[in-house]
Scaffold this motif. Structure first.
Motif, PDB file in Angstrom:
ATOM      1  N   GLU A  42       3.795  12.855  -1.614  1.00  0.00           N
ATOM      2  CA  GLU A  42       3.552  13.291  -0.240  1.00  0.00           C
ATOM      3  C   GLU A  42       2.688  12.288   0.515  1.00  0.00           C
ATOM      4  O   GLU A  42       2.952  11.964   1.679  1.00  0.00           O
ATOM      5  CB  GLU A  42       2.859  14.661  -0.255  1.00  0.00           C
ATOM      6  CG  GLU A  42       2.565  15.203   1.135  1.00  0.00           C
ATOM      7  CD  GLU A  42       1.758  16.489   1.082  1.00  0.00           C
ATOM      8  OE1 GLU A  42       1.262  16.920   2.139  1.00  0.00           O
ATOM      9  OE2 GLU A  42       1.609  17.057  -0.016  1.00  0.00           O
ATOM     10  N   SER A  43       1.665  11.768  -0.160  1.00  0.00           N
ATOM     11  CA  SER A  43       0.778  10.807   0.505  1.00  0.00           C
ATOM     12  C   SER A  43       1.538   9.538   0.872  1.00  0.00           C
ATOM     13  O   SER A  43       1.331   8.958   1.940  1.00  0.00           O
ATOM     14  CB  SER A  43      -0.413  10.482  -0.398  1.00  0.00           C
ATOM     15  OG  SER A  43      -0.025   9.712  -1.508  1.00  0.00           O
ATOM     16  N   VAL A  95       3.864   6.016   4.962  1.00  0.00           N
ATOM     17  CA  VAL A  95       4.991   5.224   5.458  1.00  0.00           C
ATOM     18  C   VAL A  95       5.293   5.568   6.911  1.00  0.00           C
ATOM     19  O   VAL A  95       5.475   4.689   7.769  1.00  0.00           O
ATOM     20  CB  VAL A  95       6.238   5.438   4.579  1.00  0.00           C
ATOM     21  CG1 VAL A  95       7.475   4.874   5.259  1.00  0.00           C
ATOM     22  CG2 VAL A  95       6.054   4.787   3.225  1.00  0.00           C
ATOM     23  N   ILE A  96       5.338   6.873   7.206  1.00  0.00           N
ATOM     24  CA  ILE A  96       5.686   7.298   8.565  1.00  0.00           C
ATOM     25  C   ILE A  96       4.643   6.831   9.573  1.00  0.00           C
ATOM     26  O   ILE A  96       4.962   6.227  10.610  1.00  0.00           O
ATOM     27  CB  ILE A  96       5.848   8.831   8.623  1.00  0.00           C
ATOM     28  CG1 ILE A  96       7.066   9.258   7.794  1.00  0.00           C
ATOM     29  CG2 ILE A  96       5.985   9.310  10.067  1.00  0.00           C
ATOM     30  CD1 ILE A  96       7.192  10.753   7.601  1.00  0.00           C
ATOM     31  N   ALA A 130      -3.197   9.949  -3.218  1.00  0.00           N
ATOM     32  CA  ALA A 130      -3.012   8.667  -3.901  1.00  0.00           C
ATOM     33  C   ALA A 130      -3.844   8.609  -5.182  1.00  0.00           C
ATOM     34  O   ALA A 130      -4.875   9.274  -5.297  1.00  0.00           O
ATOM     35  CB  ALA A 130      -3.406   7.525  -2.971  1.00  0.00           C
ATOM     36  N   PRO A 131      -3.412   7.821  -6.177  1.00  0.00           N
ATOM     37  CA  PRO A 131      -4.254   7.599  -7.363  1.00  0.00           C
ATOM     38  C   PRO A 131      -5.605   7.048  -6.940  1.00  0.00           C
ATOM     39  O   PRO A 131      -5.708   6.325  -5.951  1.00  0.00           O
ATOM     40  CB  PRO A 131      -3.451   6.561  -8.163  1.00  0.00           C
ATOM     41  CG  PRO A 131      -2.050   6.703  -7.688  1.00  0.00           C
ATOM     42  CD  PRO A 131      -2.129   7.104  -6.255  1.00  0.00           C
ATOM     43  N   LEU A 132      -6.649   7.365  -7.691  1.00  0.00           N
ATOM     44  CA  LEU A 132      -7.995   7.030  -7.250  1.00  0.00           C
ATOM     45  C   LEU A 132      -8.213   5.534  -7.029  1.00  0.00           C
ATOM     46  O   LEU A 132      -8.847   5.150  -6.032  1.00  0.00           O
ATOM     47  CB  LEU A 132      -9.031   7.587  -8.230  1.00  0.00           C
ATOM     48  CG  LEU A 132     -10.425   7.667  -7.606  1.00  0.00           C
ATOM     49  CD1 LEU A 132     -11.115   8.959  -7.942  1.00  0.00           C
ATOM     50  CD2 LEU A 132     -11.270   6.492  -8.043  1.00  0.00           C
ATOM     51  N   PRO A 133      -7.723   4.633  -7.884  1.00  0.00           N
ATOM     52  CA  PRO A 133      -7.889   3.204  -7.584  1.00  0.00           C
ATOM     53  C   PRO A 133      -7.217   2.795  -6.271  1.00  0.00           C
ATOM     54  O   PRO A 133      -7.711   1.908  -5.569  1.00  0.00           O
ATOM     55  CB  PRO A 133      -7.231   2.505  -8.776  1.00  0.00           C
ATOM     56  CG  PRO A 133      -7.309   3.502  -9.882  1.00  0.00           C
ATOM     57  CD  PRO A 133      -7.129   4.834  -9.218  1.00  0.00           C
ATOM     58  N   VAL A 134      -6.099   3.447  -5.936  1.00  0.00           N
ATOM     59  CA  VAL A 134      -5.429   3.150  -4.667  1.00  0.00           C
ATOM     60  C   VAL A 134      -6.274   3.657  -3.500  1.00  0.00           C
ATOM     61  O   VAL A 134      -6.398   2.990  -2.467  1.00  0.00           O
ATOM     62  CB  VAL A 134      -4.018   3.773  -4.636  1.00  0.00           C
ATOM     63  CG1 VAL A 134      -3.341   3.503  -3.295  1.00  0.00           C
ATOM     64  CG2 VAL A 134      -3.176   3.233  -5.769  1.00  0.00           C
ATOM     65  N   SER A 190       0.823  -1.214   0.000  1.00  0.00           N
ATOM     66  CA  SER A 190       0.000   0.000   0.000  1.00  0.00           C
ATOM     67  C   SER A 190       0.855   1.261   0.000  1.00  0.00           C
ATOM     68  O   SER A 190       0.510   2.253  -0.648  1.00  0.00           O
ATOM     69  CB  SER A 190      -0.933  -0.001   1.217  1.00  0.00           C
ATOM     70  OG  SER A 190      -1.800  -1.120   1.209  1.00  0.00           O
ATOM     71  N   TYR A 191       1.976   1.234   0.736  1.00  0.00           N
ATOM     72  CA  TYR A 191       2.864   2.411   0.748  1.00  0.00           C
ATOM     73  C   TYR A 191       3.339   2.745  -0.666  1.00  0.00           C
ATOM     74  O   TYR A 191       3.347   3.911  -1.077  1.00  0.00           O
ATOM     75  CB  TYR A 191       4.101   2.149   1.627  1.00  0.00           C
ATOM     76  CG  TYR A 191       3.824   1.817   3.062  1.00  0.00           C
ATOM     77  CD1 TYR A 191       2.657   2.243   3.694  1.00  0.00           C
ATOM     78  CD2 TYR A 191       4.728   1.064   3.801  1.00  0.00           C
ATOM     79  CE1 TYR A 191       2.411   1.921   5.022  1.00  0.00           C
ATOM     80  CE2 TYR A 191       4.494   0.740   5.126  1.00  0.00           C
ATOM     81  CZ  TYR A 191       3.332   1.163   5.729  1.00  0.00           C
ATOM     82  OH  TYR A 191       3.101   0.842   7.037  1.00  0.00           O
TER      83      TYR A 191
END
Length: 503
Positions: free
Chosen positions: A163-164, A169-170, A245-249, A148-149
């Motif tokens: 940025e997302s 990740v953090i 994030a991209p919309l599918p993500v 997912s990251y």
């Protein structure tokens, strides 16, 4: 482990996982060796084929007796089969959106990476649903999280996507560390990582210091997993990640990842802490700490719905909506009613169709306008009556209006909160109050659709694949709202109210 023992296992219970693993490996090799001039969308269709094959294999496992392999680390029980169906159906619909996804900047050079990383994340979620051990639970969780990251930052030349990914990740690293620390306490006290063995040993504990450490472990695991499902006050990453994030993500995180989060919550809380006695020895540790769960559930519902009122970006608005829905589900977890698993399963299924249908429409509208402002939905009814009516039905379901799947899901949670002794009147009241608040921003989108002027009269280019996703989601939302017994009869006939959960 010798070869004879290895071959003696009933490996067929892992068929869905083997199919997804095989297709993920195949896609990575094809992407590596295929000439760059070949469109990578074909890999998306292969990935969808793999997901559908895994879904069929899960249906063939219906009615199977509970079975475990690899020293009880991998279990196939009714809980695993039921939630694998949700994960695979959601993943198939998201993959259909991903195949049709086309941002302004070209992503053909790494489109193939998206598909096999997506399958890797799905594999992690499937492993979590069948895990009978803390180690396999954690491996599945991290496989999902790491994929997912990367997926969140897959648009490498898009700064919000970068940025997302960084924020994800953090926050994900912090939540993982806290969860693992809590698990280490449980392992240290019980001397095992196996959930079944823990369930047998922990009820015998009488040492107050050990009980105190288990309570501490409960809080650390709860906090860590609250990050994963974006529950308040650990939700701060979700709006930025959903927006960038991209919309599918975003759709993947909202549906598949959230479902996986509640899978691990139910696996750990029900199998470990529900069996641990509190210091008085009169009730379980889980029930004695219900008030803390209730605070998180209440805060999540309030914060998610109230802050959503101020959002102008449609993806950020649905990020806060997703937070609010996590709060509704936490009400069910807090109440611990006898039909907790059924209620959670139905609500996650309804949420799956409602949310993916909405994101499919958002993908069409925002791609055409190159903007994610809610104002882009102005005059949608005049530009595309099909999209407008579909969006309205899905929004009404998210708001919990009668006649939709969302209403049945919330009604089940509400009744579950009142069915316990003592009843959770405050949580039930907050559920109703925050649902009413959500009407404001959901109906605000509908006002844009039907009563605002469109800046353009140009028709939307509707991909047949996205159109199929919308039709499936709207049909399921209406059918489950009018005939909810279709789902509940299926649950009771195939899964016997999940009586084989950790036996």
């Amino acid at each position: 482990m010798d070869l004879e023992t290895l071959l003696s296992y009933h490996w067929s219970i892992m068929t869905p996982e083997f199919i997804i693993l095989g297709f993920a490996t195949l896609l990575s090799l094809l992407d590596l060796f295929m000439p760059r001039k070949i469109n990578r969308r074909i890999l998306g269709w292969l990935a969808l084929t793999g997901i559908l094959a895994a879904t069929i294999s899960v249906f063939t496992l219906l009615g199977s007796a509970p079975e475990s392999i690899l020293y009880d680390t991998f279990r196939l029980d009714s809980f695993a089969i039921a939630f694998k169906l949700l994960l695979l159906i959601g993943a198939a619909l998201v993959m259909m959106l991903a195949v049709s996804y086309e941002p302004r900047e070209r992503i053909d050079e790494y489109r193939g990476e998206f598909y096999y990383l997506f399958l890797a994340g799905l594999l992690g979620a499937l492993i979590m649903s069948s895990s009978g051990d803390l180690i396999t639970l954690f491996i599945g969780l991290e496989l999902l999280s790491l994929s997912s990251y990367i997926l969140a930052g897959i648009r490498k030349k898009h700064l919000p996507s970068n940025e997302s990914a960084m924020k994800y990740v953090i926050n994900g690293g912090i939540s993982t560390a806290i969860t693992l620390f809590g698990m280490s306490y449980v392992y240290g006290i019980s001397g095992t990582t196996n959930l079944k063995e823990m369930a047998a040993f922990l009820p015998t504990i009488t040492n107050n210091q050990h009980l105190y450490l288990l309570a501490l472990a409960f809080f650390m695991i709860l906090i860590g997993l609250s990050f994963k499902i974006a529950a308040a006050p650990f939700h701060m990453w979700a709006p930025d990640v959903y927006e960038g994030a991209p919309l599918p993500v975003t759709a993947f995180l909202s549906v598949v990842s959230k479902t996986a989060g509640f899978i691990i919550i139910l696996r750990i809380l029900l199998s470990i802490f529900f069996n641990v006695p509190d210091q008085t020895g009169t009730t379980s540790l889980m029930l004695s700490l219900q008030d803390y769960l209730a605070v998180i559930a209440g805060a999540t519902m309030i914060i998610g719905n109230v802050i959503a009122l101020r959002q102008k970006n449609i993806k950020r608005m649905f990020a806060y909506s997703s937070i609010a829905h996590a709060g509704y589900l936490l009400v069910a977890v807090t109440a611990m009613s006898p039909f907790l698993v059924e209620t959670t399963w139905f609500y996650l299924g309804a949420y799956l169709f409602m949310t993916l249908g909405v994101f499919a429409i958002i993908q069409i509208v925002t791609a055409s306008a190159d903007s994610e402002s809610i104002n882009e939905f102005g005059g949608l009814y005049r530009r595309s009556p099909f999209l407008a009516v579909s969006m309205s039905i899905l929004l009404l379901s998210l708001a919990g209006i009668p006649g939709t799947a969302g209403f049945i899901g919330k009604l089940n949670i509400f009744m579950g909160a009142l069915a316990t002794d003592p009843a959770h009147y405050i949580l039930a009241s907050l559920l109703i109050a925050t649902t009413v608040i959500s009407y404001i921003y959901y109906f605000g989108v509908m006002v844009q659709i039907f009563f605002r002027q469109a800046e353009s009269t140009k028709k939307f280019p509707l991909s047949p694949v996205v159109g199929i996703v919308i039709i499936i989601c709207v049909a399921a939302t209406v059918i489950l709202g009018i005939f909810p017994n279709i789902a509940f009869d299926f649950l009771h006939e195939q899964f016997s109210s999940f009586k084989d959960f950790i036996q």
